[in-house]
Design an enzyme around this catalytic site. Sequence first.
Site, PDB file in Angstrom:
ATOM      1  N   HIS A 183       0.924  -0.946  -0.258  1.00 33.20           N
ATOM      2  CA  HIS A 183      -0.025  -0.001  -0.167  1.00 33.20           C
ATOM      3  C   HIS A 183       1.258   1.579  -0.303  1.00 33.20           C
ATOM      4  O   HIS A 183       0.053   2.372   0.839  1.00 33.20           O
ATOM      5  CB  HIS A 183      -1.176  -0.237   1.290  1.00 33.20           C
ATOM      6  CG  HIS A 183      -1.680  -1.556   1.409  1.00 33.20           C
ATOM      7  ND1 HIS A 183      -2.522  -1.755   0.137  1.00 33.20           N
ATOM      8  CD2 HIS A 183      -1.814  -2.011   2.243  1.00 33.20           C
ATOM      9  CE1 HIS A 183      -3.583  -2.805   0.615  1.00 33.20           C
ATOM     10  NE2 HIS A 183      -2.824  -3.071   2.220  1.00 33.20           N
ATOM     11  N   ARG A 184       2.492   0.875  -0.746  1.00 29.05           N
ATOM     12  CA  ARG A 184       3.179   2.166  -1.055  1.00 29.05           C
ATOM     13  C   ARG A 184       3.348   2.582   0.191  1.00 29.05           C
ATOM     14  O   ARG A 184       3.590   3.644   0.970  1.00 29.05           O
ATOM     15  CB  ARG A 184       2.353   3.111  -1.744  1.00 29.05           C
ATOM     16  CG  ARG A 184       2.400   2.932  -3.161  1.00 29.05           C
ATOM     17  CD  ARG A 184       1.722   3.764  -4.124  1.00 29.05           C
ATOM     18  NE  ARG A 184       1.674   3.506  -5.027  1.00 29.05           N
ATOM     19  CZ  ARG A 184       2.320   3.385  -6.151  1.00 29.05           C
ATOM     20  NH1 ARG A 184       3.855   3.424  -6.417  1.00 29.05           N
ATOM     21  NH2 ARG A 184       2.613   2.564  -6.775  1.00 29.05           N
ATOM     22  N   LEU A 185       3.038   1.814   1.900  1.00 25.91           N
ATOM     23  CA  LEU A 185       3.568   2.361   3.170  1.00 25.91           C
ATOM     24  C   LEU A 185       5.511   1.973   2.884  1.00 25.91           C
ATOM     25  O   LEU A 185       5.539   1.334   3.679  1.00 25.91           O
ATOM     26  CB  LEU A 185       2.807   1.295   4.023  1.00 25.91           C
ATOM     27  CG  LEU A 185       1.295   2.219   3.961  1.00 25.91           C
ATOM     28  CD1 LEU A 185       0.990   1.712   5.789  1.00 25.91           C
ATOM     29  CD2 LEU A 185       1.225   3.572   3.981  1.00 25.91           C
ATOM     30  N   HIS A 186       6.115   3.059   2.130  1.00 27.31           N
ATOM     31  CA  HIS A 186       6.625   1.907   2.232  1.00 27.31           C
ATOM     32  C   HIS A 186       7.736   3.061   2.731  1.00 27.31           C
ATOM     33  O   HIS A 186       7.719   2.897   4.128  1.00 27.31           O
ATOM     34  CB  HIS A 186       7.636   3.092   0.347  1.00 27.31           C
ATOM     35  CG  HIS A 186       7.234   2.902  -0.562  1.00 27.31           C
ATOM     36  ND1 HIS A 186       6.914   1.508  -0.507  1.00 27.31           N
ATOM     37  CD2 HIS A 186       6.202   3.513  -1.744  1.00 27.31           C
ATOM     38  CE1 HIS A 186       5.907   1.995  -2.111  1.00 27.31           C
ATOM     39  NE2 HIS A 186       5.570   2.716  -2.169  1.00 27.31           N
TER      40      HIS A 186
END
Length: 205
Positions: A183-186
């Site tokens: 979820h692009r919580l990189h």
Amino acid sequence: MQPEQDAIPHSDPFALFAAWFAEARAGEPNDPNAMALATATPEALPSVRMVLLKEFGPHLGEHGGFVFYTNAESRKGAEIRANPRAALLLHWKSLERQVRIEGPLEEVPRDMADAYFASRHPDSRLGSAASDQSRPLDARATYLDRVAELRAHYPDGAVPRPPHWTGFRLTPERIEFWISRPHRLHERRLFVRGDDGWTSELLYP
Ligand SMILES: Cc1cc2nc3c(=O)[nH]c(=O)nc-3n(C[C@H](O)[C@H](O)[C@H](O)COP(=O)(O)O)c2cc1C
């Protein structure tokens, strides 16, 4: 949200780089050692191009290093001479990871450049010895003629290393590891080298 483990724990950045590089070598179909090299003029005009990472590790220089080879009379070579700092970027698409490395540059010792040049494929040696890299070329045939002339002199390809064909070692001051997370919580971890060695902290993605 559930607490989760850091994907990039604090550790020795060279060891971490070596581990990621080993995974890239196993997983990337093409040139896992390809990296973007950004240089700039003294007036801070930037330029960037790909080069190949040929050696790295804590054993290179006083603080470790990352080495690439090129023509020192090229555009990048002129920029490095005038402003010997650079940034490197490796992006491993299939692993969804990137590493950014920044620091000053120095030319590698002559014997190291000689050894690497001698290890290259004969055609690559001829090709780089015949190239005025980054200078205008009137026709491709001119370059191929130069290669053919050199080949006539050195049929086995054992052309000596031109003195302007050399390596540069970047001594890292900052190394940032980035890894894709769901979820692009990189996740990002920045290592900074200080007087007492490397410290690191997480950065917002
Ligand atoms: C994947 C890839 C790897 C490359 N590796 C090198 C290299 O190791 N050394 C080099 O001089 N040029 C390499 N090149 C060519 C450079 O990107 C560039 O065209 C050349 O060095 C001239 O750059 P300059 O005019 O900015 O000096 C590579 C290009 C690609 C696409």
